[in-house]
Write an enzyme that holds these catalytic residues in place. Sequence first.
Site, PDB file in Angstrom:
ATOM      1  N   TYR A  16       0.788  -1.230   0.000  1.00  0.00           N
ATOM      2  CA  TYR A  16       0.000   0.000   0.000  1.00  0.00           C
ATOM      3  C   TYR A  16       0.825   1.286   0.000  1.00  0.00           C
ATOM      4  CZ  TYR A  16      -4.060   2.865   0.528  1.00  0.00           C
ATOM      5  OH  TYR A  16      -5.047   3.782   0.291  1.00  0.00           O
ATOM      6  N   LYS A  50       7.401   8.442  -0.623  1.00  0.00           N
ATOM      7  CA  LYS A  50       7.904   8.894   0.667  1.00  0.00           C
ATOM      8  C   LYS A  50       9.304   8.335   0.952  1.00  0.00           C
ATOM      9  CE  LYS A  50       4.542  11.574   1.335  1.00  0.00           C
ATOM     10  NZ  LYS A  50       3.203  11.285   1.541  1.00  0.00           N
ATOM     11  N   ASP A  95       2.309  17.008  -3.380  1.00  0.00           N
ATOM     12  CA  ASP A  95       2.724  16.266  -2.178  1.00  0.00           C
ATOM     13  C   ASP A  95       4.192  16.460  -1.799  1.00  0.00           C
ATOM     14  OD1 ASP A  95       1.722  14.379  -0.131  1.00  0.00           O
ATOM     15  OD2 ASP A  95       3.180  12.978  -0.970  1.00  0.00           O
TER      16      ASP A  95
END
Length: 590
Positions: free
Chosen positions: A196, A205, A276
């Site tokens: 995920y 990230k 982001d």
Amino acid sequence: MEAPLAVRHWIADLQTVLQPAHVHWCDGSDAEREALEREAVASGVLQPLAASLPGCFLHRSHPDDVARTEHLTFICSATKEDAGPTNNWWAPDEARAKLTELFRGSMKGRTMYVVPFVMGPPDSPFRKIGVQVTDSVYVALNMRIMTRMGDVAWRAWLPDGTFTRCLHSLGDLSPERRYICHFPDDNAIWSIGSGYGGNALLGKKCLALRIASVLGRDEGWLAEHMLILAVQPPEGRVRYVAAAFPSQCGKTNLAMVVPPPELAAKGWKCWTVGDDIAWLRPGPDGRLWAVNPEAGFFGVAPGTSHKSNPSAMDSIQRDTIYTNVALAPDGTPWWEGHDSPAPDGVLDWRGRPWDKSGPAAHPNSRFTAPARNCPTIAPNWEAPQGVPIDAILFGARRPTVMPLVNEARDWTHGVFLGGTLASETTAAATGKVGVLRQDPMAMLPFCGYHLGDYLQHWLDVGAGLTNPPRIFGVNWFRTDENGKFAWPGFGDNLRVLAWILDRCDGNGAGRETPWGVVPAEGALALEGTNVTPATLARLLTSDTAEIEAEAATRGAFLDTLGERCPREIKAEASRLSVAAVAWGKSLSPA
Ligand code: GTP
Ligand code: SPV
Ligand code: MN
């Protein structure tokens, strides 16, 4: 195109450990995408959606694998001190030994996808290269949307040959055997047991923030959890704003902000550069330049509607992967806060008839959509040098205390405000939601090294800028006495940006508070909203006792960073509590 020799050797070594049944080298072509989609549909990983949504699919992840797992995320630097007190640390040798055990044979009977990718525009001098090995076709297809994936990476190969080795396997998807490990000294990421989001799409990230923050420290730049937005005031030039808000605190929405009718009529225009992550570098002109390293949006579905975010809705009508949303009988996705109420016969995110005992869509359900689908994508969003930043915003979910907007006195004050940012936790990570925690620069889960060093690095970067961006705090989430959001948010946030850009030009009337300058009465345009001047005044005010308590909490947090916390930043915490007391006295003449 053939991969560089170093990659071929690495993959050959991995094959003997992982023992996949097949190896597929991704080239990034459309034909390949179609083939992978067919494969994913045949194996039940993806489900095609309605014909009205061409190229769109639904994926349901394992119900125990629906968000980032921060307690299973490790920084495996040489020493614990390098990782700092805010990260989980694991000795690199031990981590490698444990994970090698789990990776051994983990791809038996599965296909190993080799996914080369570029973070940043392929022609940007600031690009970074990664190669992700994964046994998830879903991850491969997501990486194709989120990064520049395929042969383009070989063509954009860096002259010094550096690339991040990203190793990923679903393993058995058990949280008991799930680890997301970063090896900053080796430029490597090992992730097992999750398929995920930030746990598995390793360019995002893991590479673009945790590893890149370390590269930035060493190379003199900043890798930040920030959106990048272009704003053009009427008859003015285009300005650029970068904003750090913690996960699920409004980055995608602000990145795609649509001017409310009153501002649109005056000529305000906005474009999206990134939603982001931002890589920020000092330019030769002494300004800070920002590049969006990503090529797509992994956006939060709940709350997204034509009313709240029309640009996102337009972006997800084609070539989009939906994860853990609900499914209407007509084959269209649905979630809480969608345009229309839940249709009859909706299946929940787990694929069961929705019994209304919980939300139909998972609160961290997401869409993965190409940035080029976005109707408001900035024409220069792939500019190799990036865009010059005029203002940096730090924002968070704060029902109380923090004003709607405040301007930091200077760079150091701004680094203090951002570096001690606190926000309520959200569904983007596993754990309790709504718990207030310190999330410095929205980077608590994403900084790959000691936070004290990180704050010092911010000061150093600022000191090298002759024309630094101004720094502001924002808070869209103040609540009223009924617990309802007191500020309309979304498009109306542009009203706050208008004041911010005015301040950058030396205009915009303000008044001093312990938080810095906030808009003076009448300085923020409210016509067209139902916000009264009295409500706005309340949104811009903090209780003196609350500020003192906040200063103490922020100071205590900085104390946890120990000796490595810059003195100037600690001094700001004391200065804030002194200012609060003085301000309280000035307000009550008694
Ligand atoms: P990540 O992708 O997790 O990093 O999240 P993000 O920071 O991009 O947040 P996003 O824009 O997806 O918004 C998260 C949630 O906050 C959504 O449910 C939004 O509807 C809500 N939200 C965003 N902006 C505002 C706002 O201005 N006011 C209010 N009240 N809610 C907002
Ligand atoms: C976040 O949590 O900040 C996200 C989603 O953007 S994830 O990719 O899972 O990190
Ligand atoms: Mn995020």
